[in-house]
Write a protein that holds these residues in place. Structure first.
Motif, PDB file in Angstrom:
ATOM      1  N   ASP A 115      37.720  28.314  31.044  1.00  0.00           N
ATOM      2  CA  ASP A 115      37.126  29.361  31.884  1.00  0.00           C
ATOM      3  C   ASP A 115      38.191  30.100  32.682  1.00  0.00           C
ATOM      4  O   ASP A 115      38.162  31.329  32.809  1.00  0.00           O
ATOM      5  CB  ASP A 115      36.115  28.749  32.853  1.00  0.00           C
ATOM      6  CG  ASP A 115      34.893  28.175  32.161  1.00  0.00           C
ATOM      7  OD1 ASP A 115      34.457  28.771  31.167  1.00  0.00           O
ATOM      8  OD2 ASP A 115      34.397  27.136  32.616  1.00  0.00           O
ATOM      9  N   ARG A 116      39.119  29.341  33.236  1.00  0.00           N
ATOM     10  CA  ARG A 116      40.156  29.951  34.074  1.00  0.00           C
ATOM     11  C   ARG A 116      41.074  30.850  33.243  1.00  0.00           C
ATOM     12  O   ARG A 116      41.484  31.923  33.688  1.00  0.00           O
ATOM     13  CB  ARG A 116      40.964  28.852  34.770  1.00  0.00           C
ATOM     14  CG  ARG A 116      40.129  27.983  35.718  1.00  0.00           C
ATOM     15  CD  ARG A 116      40.953  26.839  36.299  1.00  0.00           C
ATOM     16  NE  ARG A 116      40.130  25.866  36.997  1.00  0.00           N
ATOM     17  CZ  ARG A 116      39.699  25.990  38.235  1.00  0.00           C
ATOM     18  NH1 ARG A 116      40.030  27.054  38.922  1.00  0.00           N
ATOM     19  NH2 ARG A 116      38.950  25.061  38.806  1.00  0.00           N
ATOM     20  N   ALA A 117      41.395  30.387  32.033  1.00  0.00           N
ATOM     21  CA  ALA A 117      42.263  31.189  31.173  1.00  0.00           C
ATOM     22  C   ALA A 117      41.600  32.483  30.731  1.00  0.00           C
ATOM     23  O   ALA A 117      42.268  33.487  30.470  1.00  0.00           O
ATOM     24  CB  ALA A 117      42.679  30.374  29.946  1.00  0.00           C
ATOM     25  N   VAL A 120      39.066  37.495  34.124  1.00  0.00           N
ATOM     26  CA  VAL A 120      39.642  38.831  34.246  1.00  0.00           C
ATOM     27  C   VAL A 120      39.874  39.099  35.730  1.00  0.00           C
ATOM     28  O   VAL A 120      38.997  38.854  36.560  1.00  0.00           O
ATOM     29  CB  VAL A 120      38.731  39.913  33.615  1.00  0.00           C
ATOM     30  CG1 VAL A 120      37.365  39.957  34.270  1.00  0.00           C
ATOM     31  CG2 VAL A 120      39.402  41.292  33.696  1.00  0.00           C
ATOM     32  N   ARG A 121      41.054  39.578  36.058  1.00  0.00           N
ATOM     33  CA  ARG A 121      41.409  39.854  37.448  1.00  0.00           C
ATOM     34  C   ARG A 121      40.899  41.233  37.839  1.00  0.00           C
ATOM     35  O   ARG A 121      41.281  42.243  37.235  1.00  0.00           O
ATOM     36  CB  ARG A 121      42.928  39.801  37.606  1.00  0.00           C
ATOM     37  CG  ARG A 121      43.411  39.799  39.042  1.00  0.00           C
ATOM     38  CD  ARG A 121      43.250  38.456  39.672  1.00  0.00           C
ATOM     39  NE  ARG A 121      43.927  38.358  40.959  1.00  0.00           N
ATOM     40  CZ  ARG A 121      43.860  37.296  41.733  1.00  0.00           C
ATOM     41  NH1 ARG A 121      43.188  36.229  41.349  1.00  0.00           N
ATOM     42  NH2 ARG A 121      44.491  37.271  42.884  1.00  0.00           N
ATOM     43  N   ILE A 122      40.027  41.272  38.836  1.00  0.00           N
ATOM     44  CA  ILE A 122      39.501  42.537  39.343  1.00  0.00           C
ATOM     45  C   ILE A 122      39.670  42.519  40.854  1.00  0.00           C
ATOM     46  O   ILE A 122      39.149  41.628  41.524  1.00  0.00           O
ATOM     47  CB  ILE A 122      38.018  42.736  38.972  1.00  0.00           C
ATOM     48  CG1 ILE A 122      37.852  42.734  37.444  1.00  0.00           C
ATOM     49  CG2 ILE A 122      37.495  44.035  39.555  1.00  0.00           C
ATOM     50  CD1 ILE A 122      36.411  42.804  36.981  1.00  0.00           C
ATOM     51  N   GLY A 123      40.412  43.471  41.384  1.00  0.00           N
ATOM     52  CA  GLY A 123      40.756  43.420  42.800  1.00  0.00           C
ATOM     53  C   GLY A 123      41.686  42.259  43.051  1.00  0.00           C
ATOM     54  O   GLY A 123      42.713  42.135  42.406  1.00  0.00           O
ATOM     55  N   ASN A 124      41.316  41.375  43.935  1.00  0.00           N
ATOM     56  CA  ASN A 124      42.131  40.198  44.223  1.00  0.00           C
ATOM     57  C   ASN A 124      41.455  38.914  43.772  1.00  0.00           C
ATOM     58  O   ASN A 124      41.772  37.836  44.272  1.00  0.00           O
ATOM     59  CB  ASN A 124      42.432  40.117  45.729  1.00  0.00           C
ATOM     60  CG  ASN A 124      43.329  41.240  46.192  1.00  0.00           C
ATOM     61  OD1 ASN A 124      44.277  41.596  45.499  1.00  0.00           O
ATOM     62  ND2 ASN A 124      43.026  41.823  47.338  1.00  0.00           N
ATOM     63  N   GLU A 125      40.505  39.018  42.828  1.00  0.00           N
ATOM     64  CA  GLU A 125      39.757  37.843  42.410  1.00  0.00           C
ATOM     65  C   GLU A 125      39.774  37.680  40.896  1.00  0.00           C
ATOM     66  O   GLU A 125      39.783  38.652  40.147  1.00  0.00           O
ATOM     67  CB  GLU A 125      38.292  37.932  42.846  1.00  0.00           C
ATOM     68  CG  GLU A 125      38.052  37.753  44.327  1.00  0.00           C
ATOM     69  CD  GLU A 125      36.563  37.718  44.640  1.00  0.00           C
ATOM     70  OE1 GLU A 125      36.113  36.725  45.237  1.00  0.00           O
ATOM     71  OE2 GLU A 125      35.868  38.682  44.266  1.00  0.00           O
ATOM     72  N   ASP A 126      39.757  36.407  40.449  1.00  0.00           N
ATOM     73  CA  ASP A 126      39.522  36.097  39.045  1.00  0.00           C
ATOM     74  C   ASP A 126      38.023  36.028  38.837  1.00  0.00           C
ATOM     75  O   ASP A 126      37.302  35.351  39.572  1.00  0.00           O
ATOM     76  CB  ASP A 126      40.154  34.750  38.684  1.00  0.00           C
ATOM     77  CG  ASP A 126      41.669  34.839  38.553  1.00  0.00           C
ATOM     78  OD1 ASP A 126      42.162  35.948  38.294  1.00  0.00           O
ATOM     79  OD2 ASP A 126      42.340  33.807  38.705  1.00  0.00           O
ATOM     80  N   ASN A 127      37.536  36.732  37.822  1.00  0.00           N
ATOM     81  CA  ASN A 127      36.107  36.775  37.528  1.00  0.00           C
ATOM     82  C   ASN A 127      35.835  36.079  36.207  1.00  0.00           C
ATOM     83  O   ASN A 127      36.632  36.193  35.257  1.00  0.00           O
ATOM     84  CB  ASN A 127      35.627  38.233  37.465  1.00  0.00           C
ATOM     85  CG  ASN A 127      35.707  38.913  38.821  1.00  0.00           C
ATOM     86  OD1 ASN A 127      34.715  39.016  39.528  1.00  0.00           O
ATOM     87  ND2 ASN A 127      36.897  39.373  39.194  1.00  0.00           N
ATOM     88  N   HIS A 128      34.696  35.368  36.134  1.00  0.00           N
ATOM     89  CA  HIS A 128      34.474  34.465  35.009  1.00  0.00           C
ATOM     90  C   HIS A 128      33.159  34.694  34.255  1.00  0.00           C
ATOM     91  O   HIS A 128      32.981  34.101  33.197  1.00  0.00           O
ATOM     92  CB  HIS A 128      34.483  33.018  35.496  1.00  0.00           C
ATOM     93  CG  HIS A 128      35.598  32.688  36.439  1.00  0.00           C
ATOM     94  ND1 HIS A 128      35.477  32.793  37.806  1.00  0.00           N
ATOM     95  CD2 HIS A 128      36.864  32.298  36.193  1.00  0.00           C
ATOM     96  CE1 HIS A 128      36.633  32.455  38.377  1.00  0.00           C
ATOM     97  NE2 HIS A 128      37.485  32.159  37.433  1.00  0.00           N
TER      98      HIS A 128
END
Length: 236
Positions: A216-218, A221-229
């Motif tokens: 999941d972490r891999a 997608v980085r959007i703003g300052n967060e990883d989204n899953h």
């Protein structure tokens, strides 16, 4: 955002073990750890990392083998936010400088630690095993024509329809990426970021980070300052 308080106090050897397991992104035996980094993970160091839920150790056969847990990945990514242990000296402090710069660079590139360090499809060489002759070079395949942003978004929507149990249901980005394995990662990330602006699209981080797997972490997608899953398309 993870704070320094979320990173447990660790000895230099425990820190080294987490870092090596992170950058190798695979299960390592004590023999491999010794050959790669000059130490093994045994005794109190191993016990503490297992008790903290950072490392999973297989003791069913020797040599023992170790792998980062999801929590271990989280802590390894945030080690640079903690104060280096005093007993580690300049070597450990230098490692923390490297980790801090690595984190900043991956954040700028919008690449997760898991995606950056993951093993390629080719089998990783066994430490200490002699390698055979390199295969003869083959003729390069013709470059594929670039796919437009509209086409990538269409692929995402098609993959979502195949995966979702109903319109608006949440689907993990890891599953979407598996369906679109032949799509360029950068093009897919760009399409996902563009789709956030659509009225029918939601892309969010998972609040319970402990539930996330390395996969999941891999796939985040980085959007703003967060990883989204997770992705949802359709009525809220």
């Amino acid at each position: 955002m993870t704070s320094p308080a979320d990173v447990p106090h660790l000895t230099p050897n425990q820190i080294n073990a987490l870092v090596v397991l992170m950058v190798e992104a695979r299960r390592l035996t004590n023999v491999e750890l010794k050959e790669l980094a000059g130490f093994t993970l045994t005794g109190k160091d191993n016990t503490k990392l297992v008790d903290l839920g950072l490392v999973d150790t297989d003791r069913t056969h020797r040599p023992f083998a170790h792998e980062l847990t999801d929590e271990g990945w989280r802590v390894a990514r945030r080690l640079h936010t903690a104060a280096p242990p005093k007993q580690g000296g300049s070597t450990t402090r230098s490692l923390f400088v490297v980790l801090s710069n690595l984190h900043r660079s991956l954040d700028r590139l919008r690449v997760s630690h898991g995606d950056f360090f993951k093993q390629t499809e080719a089998t990783a060489p066994t430490v200490g095993e002699p390698q055979g002759e390199a295969p003869a070079p083959t003729a390069a395949a013709p470059a594929a024509a670039p796919v437009s942003a509209v086409e990538v978004e269409a692929l995402v929507r098609s993959a979502y329809r195949e995966l979702a149990t109903a319109p608006g249901a949440w689907v993990g980005l890891a599953d979407v990426r598996d369906r679109l394995a032949d799509t360029d990662r950068a093009a897919l990330d760009a399409a996902l970021r563009a789709m956030v602006g659509r009225e029918d699209v939601r892309i969010i981080p998972v609040a319970n980070t402990k539930s996330l797997t390395a996969r999941d972490r891999a796939a985040a997608v980085r959007i703003g300052n967060e990883d989204n899953h997770a992705l949802a398309i359709g009525p809220a």
